[in-house]
Scaffold this motif. Structure first.
Motif, PDB file in Angstrom:
ATOM      1  N   THR A 194      33.557  41.055  52.408  1.00  0.00           N
ATOM      2  CA  THR A 194      33.374  40.276  51.183  1.00  0.00           C
ATOM      3  C   THR A 194      32.353  39.176  51.413  1.00  0.00           C
ATOM      4  O   THR A 194      32.135  38.724  52.540  1.00  0.00           O
ATOM      5  N   GLU A 195      31.739  38.764  50.326  1.00  0.00           N
ATOM      6  CA  GLU A 195      30.872  37.585  50.350  1.00  0.00           C
ATOM      7  C   GLU A 195      31.067  36.835  49.047  1.00  0.00           C
ATOM      8  O   GLU A 195      31.372  37.441  48.006  1.00  0.00           O
ATOM      9  N   THR A 196      30.905  35.535  49.103  1.00  0.00           N
ATOM     10  CA  THR A 196      31.073  34.718  47.905  1.00  0.00           C
ATOM     11  C   THR A 196      29.717  34.455  47.280  1.00  0.00           C
ATOM     12  O   THR A 196      28.793  33.962  47.947  1.00  0.00           O
ATOM     13  N   GLN A 197      29.597  34.819  45.998  1.00  0.00           N
ATOM     14  CA  GLN A 197      28.349  34.586  45.274  1.00  0.00           C
ATOM     15  C   GLN A 197      28.372  33.180  44.696  1.00  0.00           C
ATOM     16  O   GLN A 197      29.308  32.787  44.008  1.00  0.00           O
TER      17      GLN A 197
END
Length: 399
Positions: A194-197
């Protein structure tokens, strides 16, 4: 890989949170694509096949052969009849349908056998293996009047007990697959993290990362196929899929079958076409409201995710499990050999209004369209047969 973007991202937020939580619990903060696909499709509460909205049919995301009328089931019934005869007309003949959808195929088949082949029907046990409680509820409603139908899970079927035929239509393509990419001539597995936008909502996205393969079974898979991905013709960036779940499924079927057949209908390729160097981005597809695209990270839990079937893998692994290959053909040829051509020819002799005639013609031709359902693969395997030289009707070439 560049993913086509949809104008809608209709993901199930509860399922996305569950997948994020699963990723967070792993030591390297990632899961295999196979685990991601399994959660997206089969999570007990939020997976695609366990939701209230129908996945199959005109109101769903895709249509199978059974939804073009009763002909598909009725023509296949003639093949089941021949199988029963070859097996010596056993008094306990089983058809095991794996992944029965909404029950349409079973309903059409059972009605036809009851009317046209009552001797077989009297001996028949129709077993459905269906992991989706939503679909199973629909099946029970449609098939409740047939006393020969029962629902089982794999553990409830005794090993080496089934005399008859295991059957699936568009099941194997929906089994979770591992994805890989070649990097400097070596197989790297594709994992999901996951990555946070950075926006007002701090939106979390699923993204791909490469790593070492998660299991030696992936290398063993290509050894079985005789496919050398280190050859220079593939090149860096080549990506595709490996369905270890399909091999596990094949092993389970072989374990339960005492004597009889396995009939698998699905879209896919033999290995030399599946892993053709020119097919550089694999076969993964997503279906959402009768449109398809290649981005499995949107509409999570609300779109189907599939990969083409490697029929060579099913053949070779089936042989290791004790299953003999009887033949591999296309659905159009299979159905024509079983009598669909006679049904098409009979259209001109029936007195119908124009609208009915056109609908009937469209339904029959959809089943044999080489660019659609007619191009599906049909694989027939057997176990424990005394008459090994006999060619099944569906595999015969018309005179």
């Amino acid at each position: 890989m560049t993913f086509q973007q949809s104008d809608i991202n209709d993901s199930n937020p509860e399922l996305c949170d569950l997948i994020c939580a699963r990723i967070a619990t792993t030591p390297q903060q990632r899961i295999t694509f196979a685990e991601y696909m399994d959660l997206a499709l089969y999570h007990p509460q939020h997976g695609y096949y366990n939701r209230d909205r129908p996945a199959i049919g005109k109101q769903g995301d895709f249509i199978t052969s059974s939804h073009w009328g009763a002909d598909f089931a009725e023509v296949l019934a003639e093949q089941f009849v021949e199988m029963w005869e070859i097996l010596g007309k056993p008094q306990n003949f089983a058809i095991v349908e794996m992944g029965a959808g909404r029950g349409t195929f079973a309903e059409n088949l059972l009605q036809y056998l009851q009317q046209q082949h009552p001797d077989l029907f009297k001996t028949l046990t129709y077993i459905i293996i269906e992991i989706s409680p939503i679909l199973q509820a629909e099946q029970r409603q449609i098939l409740g009047d047939f006393k020969c139908v029962k629902w089982c899970n794999w553990d409830e079927i005794v090993d080496n007990s089934i005399v008859g035929c295991f059957f699936s239509n568009e099941l194997v393509d929906a089994l979770p697959v591992h994805q890989f990419m070649l990097e400097q001539g070596k197989i790297k597995e594709i994992y999901i993290t996951t990555e946070t936008q950075k926006n007002q909502e701090n939106q979390i996205n699923f993204v791909e990362v490469l790593g070492e393969v998660s299991t030696p079974k992936i290398a063993e898979y290509f050894e079985l196929l005789g496919v050398d991905l280190s050859a220079s013709v593939y090149g860096d960036g080549y990506r595709s899929e490996v369905s270890l779940a399909a091999l596990d499924w094949m092993s389970t079927v072989a374990q339960k079958l005492q004597r009889g057949y396995l009939l698998t209908i699905d879209y896919g390729h033999p290995a030399h076409r599946y892993y053709n160097p020119r097919r550089r981005e694999g076969t993964l597809q997503c279906y959402y409201r009768h449109r398809y695209h290649n981005n499995p990270y949107i509409n999570v839990g609300r779109q189907d995710v599939t990969a083409h079937v490697n029929f060579t893998a099913l053949e070779k692994y089936g042989e290791l499990c004790g299953l003999d290959v009887l033949g591999f053909t296309q659905q159009a040829l299979f159905l024509m050999a079983l009598g669909l051509g006679d049904r098409i020819a009979a259209l001109s002799t029936n007195v119908w209004d124009v609208a009915t005639l056109l609908r009937r013609r469209e339904a029959l031709h959809k089943l044999i369209d080489p660019m659609g359902l007619g191009g599906f693969g049909v694989l027939l395997q057997s176990k424990g047969l005394k008459e090994k030289g006999r060619i099944l009707k569906g595999l015969r070439v018309p005179d």
